[in-house]
Motif scaffolding. Structure first.
Motif, PDB file in Angstrom:
ATOM      1  N   MET A  15       0.824  -1.191   0.000  1.00 53.71           N
ATOM      2  CA  MET A  15       0.000   0.000   0.000  1.00 53.71           C
ATOM      3  C   MET A  15       0.849   1.228   0.000  1.00 53.71           C
ATOM      4  SD  MET A  15      -2.991  -1.122  -0.284  1.00 53.71           S
ATOM      5  CE  MET A  15      -3.850   0.377   0.060  1.00 53.71           C
ATOM      6  N   GLU A  16       2.064   1.107   0.520  1.00 56.94           N
ATOM      7  CA  GLU A  16       2.952   2.240   0.538  1.00 56.94           C
ATOM      8  C   GLU A  16       3.346   2.637  -0.875  1.00 56.94           C
ATOM      9  OE1 GLU A  16       6.231   1.222   2.958  1.00 56.94           O
ATOM     10  OE2 GLU A  16       5.092   1.166   4.854  1.00 56.94           O
ATOM     11  N   ILE A  17       3.446   1.615  -1.760  1.00 58.58           N
ATOM     12  CA  ILE A  17       3.805   1.914  -3.152  1.00 58.58           C
ATOM     13  C   ILE A  17       2.731   2.742  -3.805  1.00 58.58           C
ATOM     14  CG2 ILE A  17       4.331   0.923  -5.402  1.00 58.58           C
ATOM     15  CD1 ILE A  17       5.505  -1.465  -3.947  1.00 58.58           C
ATOM     16  N   PHE A  18       1.435   2.295  -3.722  1.00 59.12           N
ATOM     17  CA  PHE A  18       0.331   3.009  -4.350  1.00 59.12           C
ATOM     18  C   PHE A  18       0.138   4.384  -3.747  1.00 59.12           C
ATOM     19  CE2 PHE A  18      -0.750  -1.423  -5.246  1.00 59.12           C
ATOM     20  CZ  PHE A  18      -0.997  -1.357  -6.593  1.00 59.12           C
ATOM     21  N   SER A  19       0.525   4.539  -2.495  1.00 61.08           N
ATOM     22  CA  SER A  19       0.396   5.872  -1.862  1.00 61.08           C
ATOM     23  C   SER A  19       1.423   6.834  -2.421  1.00 61.08           C
ATOM     24  CB  SER A  19       0.547   5.752  -0.332  1.00 61.08           C
ATOM     25  OG  SER A  19       1.833   5.220  -0.029  1.00 61.08           O
ATOM     26  N   VAL A  20       2.550   6.260  -2.835  1.00 58.02           N
ATOM     27  CA  VAL A  20       3.603   7.117  -3.380  1.00 58.02           C
ATOM     28  C   VAL A  20       3.214   7.615  -4.771  1.00 58.02           C
ATOM     29  CG1 VAL A  20       6.015   7.220  -4.065  1.00 58.02           C
ATOM     30  CG2 VAL A  20       5.365   5.957  -2.003  1.00 58.02           C
ATOM     31  N   LEU A  21       2.649   6.688  -5.649  1.00 59.01           N
ATOM     32  CA  LEU A  21       2.293   7.039  -7.036  1.00 59.01           C
ATOM     33  C   LEU A  21       1.086   7.946  -7.049  1.00 59.01           C
ATOM     34  CD1 LEU A  21       2.721   3.570  -8.775  1.00 59.01           C
ATOM     35  CD2 LEU A  21       4.365   5.465  -8.671  1.00 59.01           C
ATOM     36  N   SER A  22       1.095   8.827  -8.019  1.00 59.47           N
ATOM     37  CA  SER A  22      -0.020   9.770  -8.122  1.00 59.47           C
ATOM     38  C   SER A  22      -1.170   9.124  -8.865  1.00 59.47           C
ATOM     39  CB  SER A  22       0.430  11.035  -8.865  1.00 59.47           C
ATOM     40  OG  SER A  22       0.855  10.693 -10.177  1.00 59.47           O
ATOM     41  N   GLU A  23      -2.337   9.661  -8.778  1.00 57.47           N
ATOM     42  CA  GLU A  23      -3.537   9.115  -9.406  1.00 57.47           C
ATOM     43  C   GLU A  23      -3.469   9.189 -10.921  1.00 57.47           C
ATOM     44  OE1 GLU A  23      -8.373   9.700  -9.213  1.00 57.47           O
ATOM     45  OE2 GLU A  23      -7.047  10.878  -7.911  1.00 57.47           O
ATOM     46  N   PRO A  24      -3.007  10.244 -11.548  1.00 52.23           N
ATOM     47  CA  PRO A  24      -2.934  10.249 -13.032  1.00 52.23           C
ATOM     48  C   PRO A  24      -2.023   9.181 -13.594  1.00 52.23           C
ATOM     49  CG  PRO A  24      -2.771  12.463 -12.172  1.00 52.23           C
ATOM     50  CD  PRO A  24      -2.671  11.571 -10.964  1.00 52.23           C
ATOM     51  N   PHE A  25      -0.974   8.867 -12.908  1.00 47.43           N
ATOM     52  CA  PHE A  25      -0.051   7.831 -13.373  1.00 47.43           C
ATOM     53  C   PHE A  25      -0.719   6.478 -13.374  1.00 47.43           C
ATOM     54  CE2 PHE A  25       3.151   4.603 -12.485  1.00 47.43           C
ATOM     55  CZ  PHE A  25       4.010   4.777 -13.550  1.00 47.43           C
ATOM     56  N   LEU A  26      -1.524   6.235 -12.371  1.00 49.50           N
ATOM     57  CA  LEU A  26      -2.217   4.957 -12.291  1.00 49.50           C
ATOM     58  C   LEU A  26      -3.250   4.827 -13.413  1.00 49.50           C
ATOM     59  CD1 LEU A  26      -2.722   4.705  -8.421  1.00 49.50           C
ATOM     60  CD2 LEU A  26      -1.065   3.501  -9.830  1.00 49.50           C
ATOM     61  N   VAL A  27      -3.921   5.877 -13.763  1.00 47.85           N
ATOM     62  CA  VAL A  27      -4.907   5.834 -14.843  1.00 47.85           C
ATOM     63  C   VAL A  27      -4.226   5.522 -16.178  1.00 47.85           C
ATOM     64  CG1 VAL A  27      -6.573   7.189 -16.139  1.00 47.85           C
ATOM     65  CG2 VAL A  27      -6.516   7.338 -13.662  1.00 47.85           C
ATOM     66  N   ALA A  28      -3.075   6.187 -16.417  1.00 46.05           N
ATOM     67  CA  ALA A  28      -2.354   5.947 -17.669  1.00 46.05           C
ATOM     68  C   ALA A  28      -1.843   4.528 -17.743  1.00 46.05           C
ATOM     69  CB  ALA A  28      -1.188   6.931 -17.782  1.00 46.05           C
ATOM     70  N   LEU A  29      -1.410   3.978 -16.641  1.00 47.29           N
ATOM     71  CA  LEU A  29      -0.914   2.599 -16.608  1.00 47.29           C
ATOM     72  C   LEU A  29      -2.029   1.621 -16.921  1.00 47.29           C
ATOM     73  CD1 LEU A  29       1.469   0.742 -16.081  1.00 47.29           C
ATOM     74  CD2 LEU A  29       0.834   0.725 -13.651  1.00 47.29           C
ATOM     75  N   ALA A  30      -3.232   1.896 -16.370  1.00 47.46           N
ATOM     76  CA  ALA A  30      -4.360   1.005 -16.618  1.00 47.46           C
ATOM     77  C   ALA A  30      -4.765   1.032 -18.091  1.00 47.46           C
ATOM     78  CB  ALA A  30      -5.534   1.409 -15.726  1.00 47.46           C
ATOM     79  N   VAL A  31      -4.805   2.206 -18.659  1.00 44.21           N
ATOM     80  CA  VAL A  31      -5.165   2.324 -20.074  1.00 44.21           C
ATOM     81  C   VAL A  31      -4.145   1.606 -20.966  1.00 44.21           C
ATOM     82  CG1 VAL A  31      -5.478   3.921 -21.982  1.00 44.21           C
ATOM     83  CG2 VAL A  31      -6.474   4.436 -19.749  1.00 44.21           C
ATOM     84  N   THR A  32      -2.837   1.731 -20.645  1.00 44.27           N
ATOM     85  CA  THR A  32      -1.780   1.053 -21.421  1.00 44.27           C
ATOM     86  C   THR A  32      -1.932  -0.455 -21.358  1.00 44.27           C
ATOM     87  OG1 THR A  32      -0.281   2.882 -21.003  1.00 44.27           O
ATOM     88  CG2 THR A  32       0.706   0.812 -21.694  1.00 44.27           C
ATOM     89  N   ALA A  33      -2.280  -0.960 -20.186  1.00 47.59           N
ATOM     90  CA  ALA A  33      -2.456  -2.401 -20.026  1.00 47.59           C
ATOM     91  C   ALA A  33      -3.630  -2.893 -20.843  1.00 47.59           C
ATOM     92  CB  ALA A  33      -2.643  -2.732 -18.553  1.00 47.59           C
TER      93      ALA A  33
END
Length: 291
Positions: free
Chosen positions: A1-19
């Motif tokens: 959970m510490e990892i996801f807390s470090v990453l910002s929300e826009p980065f996670l959205v872009a990663l999901a779309v790429t996948a």
């Protein structure tokens, strides 16, 4: 959970779309590999109005533009009539009856020259009917029913030869050459010569045997009156080793003709005269002279 807390929300959205895009591309690739191959349709070639740098690949238009030179499609050869032979002339395609009629207008030298052009013309020019028609035109219609042993061409040549020899006889008479006349006759004891009564005071002289015949011609040649005459109505009949020629001779066109018959025999490769008969119309006395 510490990892996801470090990453910002826009980065996670872009990663999901790429996948998601990666999964969709993989699914499409797998689907195309298992589906049936589609027919390949070559792309249509469009003409270009631009100028090409290669002169070999372009041809000029009439208006000065250039276009790409395409491979010409083969043009089917025109259909050739099966009845017409390649390389044959119209003369060679005529039916035999028309060919014979056309050849009948040719003379003897022309028909001989025609036979030397090619094989088809030689066959046409050697046709028996063509030579029969030429014989009737040049000589006589009397012998229409005969069938020459070696064909009409050989019979025409033999008749022409004997007619020429008969002409030579009259040339010897005009020249009054006793030496030529002695070679013209066959030296045999059965030769005969009958001179018309116009030459010898109302008598027809029948000369028997070679020496008497020559003496008779000597008397004729010593006659002071010139021997100018015309020969007409010549008819010849030729067998293997014998021929006879009948004709009319006119010394004076105001008087009647002399009826003349000449008979020839073939010996040692040439024709010799063995009988000459010349007489006028009407009954006359005969005087026989033996050699």
């Amino acid at each position: 959970m510490e990892i996801f807390s470090v990453l910002s929300e826009p980065f996670l959205v872009a990663l999901a779309v790429t996948a998601l895009c990666f999964l969709f591309a993989l699914f499409s690739l797998l689907r195309s590999s298992f589906s049936l191959p589609r027919r390949f349709t070559p792309p249509r070639k469009h003409h270009c109005d631009c100028t090409s740098n290669s002169d070999a690949a372009a041809v000029p238009y009439l208006n000065g533009g250039r276009t790409e030179m395409l491979e010409p499609s083969p043009v089917p050869a025109p259909a050739v009539l099966t009845e017409r032979r390649m390389g044959s002339s119209m003369m060679e395609e005529l039916v035999p009856e028309i060919t014979t009629h056309a050849l009948s207008y040719l003379d003897y030298p022309s028909l001989c020259r025609l036979s030397m052009t090619n094989s088809l013309m030689r066959k046409a020019a050697n046709d028996d009917n063509a030579w029969k028609a030429l014989y009737h035109k040049d000589f006589t219609l009397e012998q229409d029913s005969i069938t020459p042993t070696n064909g009409w061409k050989a019979y025409y040549a033999a008749t022409r030869a004997i007619v020429n020899i008969n002409t030579e006889f009259f040339n010897i008479v005009r020249d009054k050459s006793l030496q030529a006349m002695s070679h013209f006759w066959l030296n045999a004891d059965y030769v005969k010569c009958i001179h018309a009564s116009g030459f010898f005071s109302g008598y027809d002289f029948l000369l028997l045997e070679y020496n008497a015949v020559m003496q008779g011609w000597q008397l004729v040649f010593n006659w002071e009156q010139g021997l100018n005459f015309q020969v007409r109505d010549v008819c010849a009949r030729v067998l293997t080793d014998m021929a006879w020629v009948t004709m009319k001779t006119y010394v004076d066109m105001d008087t009647g003709p002399f009826n003349v018959t000449n008979i020839y025999e073939f010996h040692n490769g040439r024709w010799y005269m063995v009988h000459h008969h010349s007489s006028v119309d009407g009954d006359v006395d005969h005087q026989i002279v033996h050699g």
